[in-house]
Design a protein around this motif. Structure first.
Motif, mmCIF file in Angstrom:
data_model
loop_
_atom_site.group_PDB
_atom_site.id
_atom_site.type_symbol
_atom_site.label_atom_id
_atom_site.label_comp_id
_atom_site.label_asym_id
_atom_site.label_seq_id
_atom_site.Cartn_x
_atom_site.Cartn_y
_atom_site.Cartn_z
ATOM 1 N N ARG A 90 -53.995 7.985 70.652
ATOM 2 C CA ARG A 90 -54.586 6.967 69.766
ATOM 3 C C ARG A 90 -56.000 7.323 69.344
ATOM 4 O O ARG A 90 -56.394 7.089 68.201
ATOM 5 C CB ARG A 90 -54.586 5.611 70.465
ATOM 6 N N ASP A 91 -56.766 7.898 70.226
ATOM 7 C CA ASP A 91 -58.156 8.239 69.922
ATOM 8 C C ASP A 91 -58.361 9.743 69.826
ATOM 9 O O ASP A 91 -59.442 10.255 70.138
ATOM 10 C CB ASP A 91 -59.082 7.650 70.994
ATOM 11 N N THR A 125 -53.278 2.406 63.742
ATOM 12 C CA THR A 125 -54.480 3.243 63.829
ATOM 13 C C THR A 125 -54.183 4.664 63.383
ATOM 14 O O THR A 125 -54.967 5.276 62.639
ATOM 15 C CB THR A 125 -55.022 3.245 65.266
#
Length: 479
Positions: A90-91, A125
């Motif tokens: 996700r990041d 995201t």
């Protein structure tokens, strides 16, 4: 999720870009296709260092190196493992297509009762970051990898929307995953991030009709107002306030265009925009949000007269008697009549009509009756200043634009009269080519040319001495 619709229990997820799908299990074999990070393959066997696979997206069979893919079980007991990978990716910038693939695999494997807003937060995201990357790459130079990653995302049902503005194309995610975050059990943080993603200003199409734009902005305001902010970090609270300020500023202008809504509705939206901007905690404003803060301030500044539709900036002296009267013109038009003690609306000193919003309460007459300024707002993010002035041949009208270039956001406003008949003060704020500029200016009344300017009112002696106190109390250019 198109590629995972079949009843497969084990798939191979491509983890490297430009992996070859070959006709035989050897490097020298003919290449059927080039595979990209995030592609999902059906495993049909193994031979040496290769897996025999079938690519449903391209409808091609072949062999791929085992080191370039990761076999992944889609059984329910493996769902936590898939979610752990999603959390890690996700990041991780650059791994958006791979993250979308793992999110899709988790949604296939996990029992329906176990799915909440977290995976959709991650999926949204990934999609939004991929859209931003594609837009920024397009502005510099094309990147084939980003284009291929977009195709991979599309194969999983992730939809991108192109927003054309001027000569540029902004790629935006359609927000389906974020809508699911708002509908499913999720943390306040996840819902806040989803609301911000769904209400972006730069993803509002300029091609929307006024009715469509009004409906969209009302929906954006409703989405933002549903977010519980008490437990959110201050930085995120600030971002929500900034977004709300911009949305309500736009709604104020749109409500003003609908006479059936009345001045109360206009004032409500205008005051809400000002209040949201004032609610910013500057001590917790992130450095990366400085541009967003300027953006929101210009939006609010353009529509700030909506907050006080019935109050004049300063009283017009009875001895002067110079003022304006507005009347309806053609459908959608407002006609402005310049009047005084001897000239009424039927016999005005000057008459001009506009399709913009005329903020009548902004009219300010020169103490000697030699000029009058008026705020007119043609667009929700653009406000100009009309200057009626007396010449030997009669009254004329000049329109002072907020910027000489083509700004994205801008406003200009009257700030005070300098004693005598030759000079006046004005303040401008604009965003041009992504850069923000605020200026406080001394203008010639006869030519409206800028004689001097400064980036702070205290740096210009005439401005410091003669700025109207009522302007200073209401403007957002000083913040």
């Amino acid at each position: 999720m198109t590629m995972l619709a079949t009843a497969l229990t084990v798939i191979a997820i491509v983890t490297q870009d430009q992996a070859g799908l070959r006709a035989a299990p050897r490097e020298s074999a003919a290449q059927h296709a080039v595979l990209w990070q995030g592609d999902s393959l059906e495993i049909r066997g193994a031979k040496g260092d290769y897996l025999q696979v079938y690519d449903h997206r391209r409808e091609r069979a072949g062999y791929v190196r085992a080191s370039q893919v990761r076999p992944q079980s889609l059984k329910p007991e493996n769902a936590p493992e898939l979610l752990a990978v999603v959390r890690f990716l996700r990041d991780t910038p650059g791994a958006e297509a791979l993250g979308i693939s793992y999110a899709a695999a988790y949604l296939k494997a996990a029992p329906a009762a176990a799915i909440d807003g977290e995976v959709f937060d991650a999926l949204g995201t990934f999609a939004e970051r991929l859209a931003r990357s594609a837009t920024s790459r397009q502005a510099r130079r094309p990147d084939s990898a980003v284009g291929e990653h977009l195709e991979v995302a599309a194969a999983y049902g992730v939809t991108m929307v192109s927003v054309e503005r001027d000569d540029q194309v902004q790629l935006c995610y359609d927000g389906d995953a974020f809508r699911r975050v708002l509908a499913l059990p999720a943390t306040d943080l996840q819902k806040a991030l989803a609301a911000l993603a769904l209400t972006r200003h730069d993803c509002v199409s300029p091609r929307l009709t006024p009715v469509e734009r009004f409906a969209l902005d009302n929906w954006r305001a409703e989405v933002l107002d549903r977010i519980e902010t008490s437990q959110l970090p201050e930085v995120l609270k600030n971002r929500l306030h900034l977004r709300k300020a911009g949305v309500w500023a736009s709604l104020a202008w749109q409500r003003a265009r609908r006479s059936e809504l009345g001045t109360v509705a206009v004032a409500e939206a205008g005051n809400r925009a000002v209040d949201e901007l004032a609610a910013i905690n500057k001590h917790e404003l992130a450095e990366s949000d400085a541009a967003t803060y300027s953006d929101a301030a210009i939006r609010v500044g353009a529509s700030r007269w909506a907050a006080e539709p019935g109050l004049p900036l300063e009283p017009i002296k009875a001895s002067v008697g110079l003022g304006i009267v507005t009347t309806p013109g053609e459908p959608g038009e407002t006609c402005v009549h310049l009047v005084d003690a001897r000239h009424d609306v039927k016999n005005p000193l000057l008459k001009r009509c506009t399709y913009g919003i005329v903020w009548s309460a902004s009219a300010v007459a020169h103490p000697e009756g030699a000029a009058l300024t008026l705020a007119v707002q043609p667009l929700d993010t653009w406000r100009e200043m009309w200057v009626f002035r007396q010449e030997p041949t009669g009254w004329i009208l000049d329109v002072v634009p907020p910027a000489t270039d083509t700004p994205e956001l801008a406003y200009v406003e009257f700030a005070g009269w300098v004693p005598g008949r030759t000079k006046m003060l004005a303040a401008r704020e604009a965003k041009v080519d992504g850069r923000y500029k605020v200026s406080f200016e001394l203008l010639s009344v006869s030519s409206l040319e800028v004689e001097r300017w400064a980036d702070k009112p205290t740096s210009l002696s005439a401005f410091y001495r003669w700025q109207a106190p009522t302007w200073k109390a209401r403007t957002v250019s000083i913040r």
